[in-house]
Design an enzyme around this catalytic site. Structure first.
Site, PDB file in Angstrom:
ATOM      1  N   ARG A   1      -6.057 132.965 -22.699  1.00 46.80           N
ATOM      2  CA  ARG A   1      -6.471 132.542 -21.351  1.00 46.80           C
ATOM      3  C   ARG A   1      -5.349 131.817 -20.597  1.00 46.80           C
ATOM      4  O   ARG A   1      -4.546 131.111 -21.195  1.00 46.80           O
ATOM      5  CB  ARG A   1      -7.756 131.700 -21.455  1.00 46.80           C
TER       6      ARG A   1
ATOM      7  N   ARG B   1     -21.895 134.642 -23.557  1.00 44.30           N
ATOM      8  CA  ARG B   1     -22.777 134.990 -22.436  1.00 44.30           C
ATOM      9  C   ARG B   1     -23.060 136.497 -22.398  1.00 44.30           C
ATOM     10  O   ARG B   1     -24.132 136.925 -21.973  1.00 44.30           O
ATOM     11  CB  ARG B   1     -22.197 134.498 -21.117  1.00 44.30           C
TER      12      ARG B   1
ATOM     13  N   SER C   1     -11.436 126.730  -8.735  1.00 45.74           N
ATOM     14  CA  SER C   1     -11.645 126.431 -10.151  1.00 45.74           C
ATOM     15  C   SER C   1     -11.958 124.961 -10.355  1.00 45.74           C
ATOM     16  O   SER C   1     -11.135 124.085 -10.079  1.00 45.74           O
ATOM     17  CB  SER C   1     -10.403 126.804 -10.962  1.00 45.74           C
TER      18      SER C   1
ATOM     19  N   GLY D   1     -12.355 126.898 -22.805  1.00 43.49           N
ATOM     20  CA  GLY D   1     -11.392 126.768 -21.707  1.00 43.49           C
ATOM     21  C   GLY D   1     -11.552 125.440 -20.997  1.00 43.49           C
ATOM     22  O   GLY D   1     -10.566 124.795 -20.617  1.00 43.49           O
TER      23      GLY D   1
ATOM     24  N   ARG E   1     -15.050 139.873 -18.558  1.00 42.54           N
ATOM     25  CA  ARG E   1     -16.504 140.086 -18.410  1.00 42.54           C
ATOM     26  C   ARG E   1     -16.836 141.282 -17.539  1.00 42.54           C
ATOM     27  O   ARG E   1     -17.957 141.792 -17.605  1.00 42.54           O
ATOM     28  CB  ARG E   1     -17.180 138.813 -17.884  1.00 42.54           C
TER      29      ARG E   1
ATOM     30  N   GLN F   1     -12.277 123.651 -13.185  1.00 40.94           N
ATOM     31  CA  GLN F   1     -11.482 123.169 -14.321  1.00 40.94           C
ATOM     32  C   GLN F   1     -10.139 122.651 -13.844  1.00 40.94           C
ATOM     33  O   GLN F   1      -9.679 121.591 -14.267  1.00 40.94           O
ATOM     34  CB  GLN F   1     -11.302 124.287 -15.344  1.00 40.94           C
TER      35      GLN F   1
ATOM     36  N   ASP G   1     -20.535 131.785 -13.947  1.00 42.20           N
ATOM     37  CA  ASP G   1     -20.830 132.007 -15.368  1.00 42.20           C
ATOM     38  C   ASP G   1     -22.058 132.888 -15.583  1.00 42.20           C
ATOM     39  O   ASP G   1     -22.359 133.266 -16.716  1.00 42.20           O
ATOM     40  CB  ASP G   1     -21.048 130.664 -16.071  1.00 42.20           C
TER      41      ASP G   1
ATOM     42  N   LYS H   1     -23.405 122.296 -20.352  1.00 41.24           N
ATOM     43  CA  LYS H   1     -22.123 122.271 -21.084  1.00 41.24           C
ATOM     44  C   LYS H   1     -21.076 121.495 -20.297  1.00 41.24           C
ATOM     45  O   LYS H   1     -20.358 120.668 -20.854  1.00 41.24           O
ATOM     46  CB  LYS H   1     -21.680 123.723 -21.336  1.00 41.24           C
TER      47      LYS H   1
HETATM   48  C1  S3P Z   1     -16.340 124.922 -15.756  1.00 37.09           C
HETATM   49  C2  S3P Z   1     -15.796 125.588 -14.689  1.00 37.09           C
HETATM   50  C3  S3P Z   1     -15.805 127.047 -14.557  1.00 37.09           C
HETATM   51  C4  S3P Z   1     -16.793 127.694 -15.512  1.00 37.09           C
HETATM   52  C5  S3P Z   1     -16.733 127.096 -16.895  1.00 37.09           C
HETATM   53  C6  S3P Z   1     -17.021 125.617 -16.854  1.00 37.09           C
HETATM   54  C7  S3P Z   1     -16.257 123.440 -15.802  1.00 37.09           C
HETATM   55  O1  S3P Z   1     -14.519 127.539 -14.837  1.00 37.09           O
HETATM   56  O2  S3P Z   1     -16.562 129.072 -15.599  1.00 37.09           O
HETATM   57  O3  S3P Z   1     -17.661 127.724 -17.755  1.00 37.09           O
HETATM   58  O4  S3P Z   1     -16.984 122.817 -16.584  1.00 37.09           O
HETATM   59  O5  S3P Z   1     -15.472 122.872 -15.024  1.00 37.09           O
HETATM   60  P1  S3P Z   1     -13.399 127.668 -13.681  1.00 37.09           P
HETATM   61  O6  S3P Z   1     -13.216 126.318 -13.151  1.00 37.09           O
HETATM   62  O7  S3P Z   1     -12.162 128.165 -14.363  1.00 37.09           O
HETATM   63  O8  S3P Z   1     -13.956 128.656 -12.713  1.00 37.09           O
END
Ligand code: S3P
Length: 435
Positions: free
Chosen positions: A124, A390, A169, A96, A348, A171, A317, A23
């Site tokens: 979120r 999940r 993170s 997210g 979770r 993200q 995850d 993903k």
């Molecule tokens: C992700 C980073 C993770 C993960 C999410 C996908 C990404 O989140 O939990 O499912 O693709 O960068 P966080 O960066 O908030 O931990």
């Protein structure tokens, strides 16, 4: 009406399968492909709702994107300055990742935009991204509690900044690096612990210069991305349900093909092995800048463990699935330092504790983790996934070690990350019915 999974108890997982594409890499393949010059062809793409939200957002900004066949996408990139103003809010659905990374892309555009999502995404936290982006000169309004919808004001001059992240993170890191592409000077991000590094690998793969020095990643604004072929490996986060199912289902022996084993993602393998799982990593190889392998899992007697805190980011995850493994293990499992789990697609920690308690498992909820008393065999029961994909898939696997059927309600969102989970799980031997 929402989807319900009913899973008959017992059985094993056997055979040979490939779970859908990663993903995180699928989202990024669309983003970088759209922002690159020239054509990008993505194979192994995850046709799940989350990544399709990203794909639609770029189409709405004028990027020609086609899906000639399943799992394949072609993108005629418009370059870093070719996006057009969307005519409506961009709907990120349940994702997210899509929303946070898009903040980094949209902050540097000449036009205004609005990002919205579903009820879960609407809860979120977004200030972790909008706050540091503001330090670069971005203007993004959040809702009252720092949640979506987000109004991104275009036409801002962005300046490179040295960020030190308080939360591990990927993200946030990725959003800041993305904004750095349109910023004057250098953008650096220092993370408190290593998180998934697909953004860094893919930027390099798309021909963008980037420097890594320990936990610090730096890039200069004003470069270019070049279109390329991307091959997306199978998602280790989707494979994780089968690694747990194959470990707890007596007599299981399952081969999972072509799984991404980037070392920033393999915490679940390490934790399951600590618990006594039998997982072999076969034929490791590298494809398109990402390590890939086949994983063979065979059933094993699991024991409870204290989960080493340094493994938390690389298994972030996979905890819903790992909690099911812990419930079937002998002895106690303790997780701490994982407060991030409370702000995922659901809380979770609480949602898993509620579900496991309903199956007769004693759990103690901690502010930043959980304590689970393994009991070998689970009681039958009905569970709500709280709309979390999940959670739903983890409890489906729990049936392999239950005394009676497990019914899981609210499973629609399984389609966000693993559209044919019931089909593939049934092929491996899970007795799952969808109504
Ligand atoms: C992700 C980073 C993770 C993960 C999410 C996908 C990404 O989140 O939990 O499912 O693709 O960068 P966080 O960066 O908030 O931990």
């Amino acid at each position: 009406m929402t989807t319900t999974f009913s899973v008959e108890p017992g059985g094993s997982l056997r055979g040979d399968l490939r779970v859908p594409g990663d993903k995180s890499i699928s989202h990024r393949s669309i983003m970088f492909g759209a922002l690159a010059e020239g054509r990008t062809r993505v194979s192994g793409f995850l046709d799940g709702e989350d990544c399709l939200a990203t794909l639609s957002a770029f189409q709405a900004m004028g990027v020609p994107i086609e899906r000639p066949e399943r799992h394949t996408v072609t993108i005629d990139g418009v370059g870093l300055h070719g996006l057009r103003e969307p005519q409506a809010p961009l709907d990120m659905g349940n994702s997210g990742t899509a929303m946070r990374l898009m903040c980094g892309v949209l902050a540097g555009q000449p036009f205004d935009s609005v990002l919205v999502g579903d009820a879960s995404l609407g809860r979120r936290p977004m200030r972790r991204v909008t706050g540091p982006l503001a330090e670069m000169g971005a203007r993004i309004d959040t809702g009252e509690h720092g949640t979506p919808p987000l109004h991104v004001h275009g036409g801002q001059r962005l300046r490179g900044h040295r960020h030190t992240l308080p939360v591990a993170s990927a993200q946030v890191k990725s959003a800041l690096l993305l904004a750095g592409l349109w910023s004057e000077g250098e953008t650096c991000v220092t993370e408190p612990a290593p998180t998934r590094d697909h953004t860094e690998r893919m930027l390099l793969g798309f021909g963008y210069d980037l420097h890594r020095d320990g936990r610090r990643i730096c890039l200069q604004g004003g470069g270019r991305l070049r279109g390329r072929a991307v091959e997306v490996p199978a998602d280790i986060s989707s494979a994780a349900f089968f690694l747990v199912g194959g470990s707890i289902g007596e007599g299981s022996d399952l081969l999972l093909r072509h799984v991404g084993v980037n070392p920033t993602r393999t915490g679940a393998i390490d934790i399951l092995r600590l618990m006594g799982a039998s997982i072999e990593v076969l034929e490791p190889r590298e494809i398109g800048g990402e390590p890939v392998a086949d994983l063979r899992v065979r059933s094993a007697l699991l024991r409870g463990v204290r989960i080493p805190p340094q493994l938390v980011p690389s298994a972030i995850d996979e905890f819903p699935a790992l909690f099911v493994a812990a419930a079937c293990a002998e002895g106690e499992t303790v997780l701490a330092g994982a407060e991030e789990l409370r702000v995922k697609e659901s809380d979770r920690i609480q949602v898993m504790a509620d579900g496991l308690s309903g199956l007769g498992v004693r759990c103690e909820v901690l502010p930043d983790g959980i304590r689970i008393q393994g009991r070998g065999v689970l009681e039958p029961g009905t569970i709500s996934s709280d709309g979390d994909h999940r959670v739903a898939m983890s409890f489906a696997m729990a049936a392999l070690r239950a005394r009676g059927a497990i019914v899981i309600r609210d499973c629609d969102n399984v389609a966000t990350s693993f559209p044919d989970f019931p089909g593939l799980a049934a092929r491996a031997g899970l007795e799952i019915r969808v109504t």
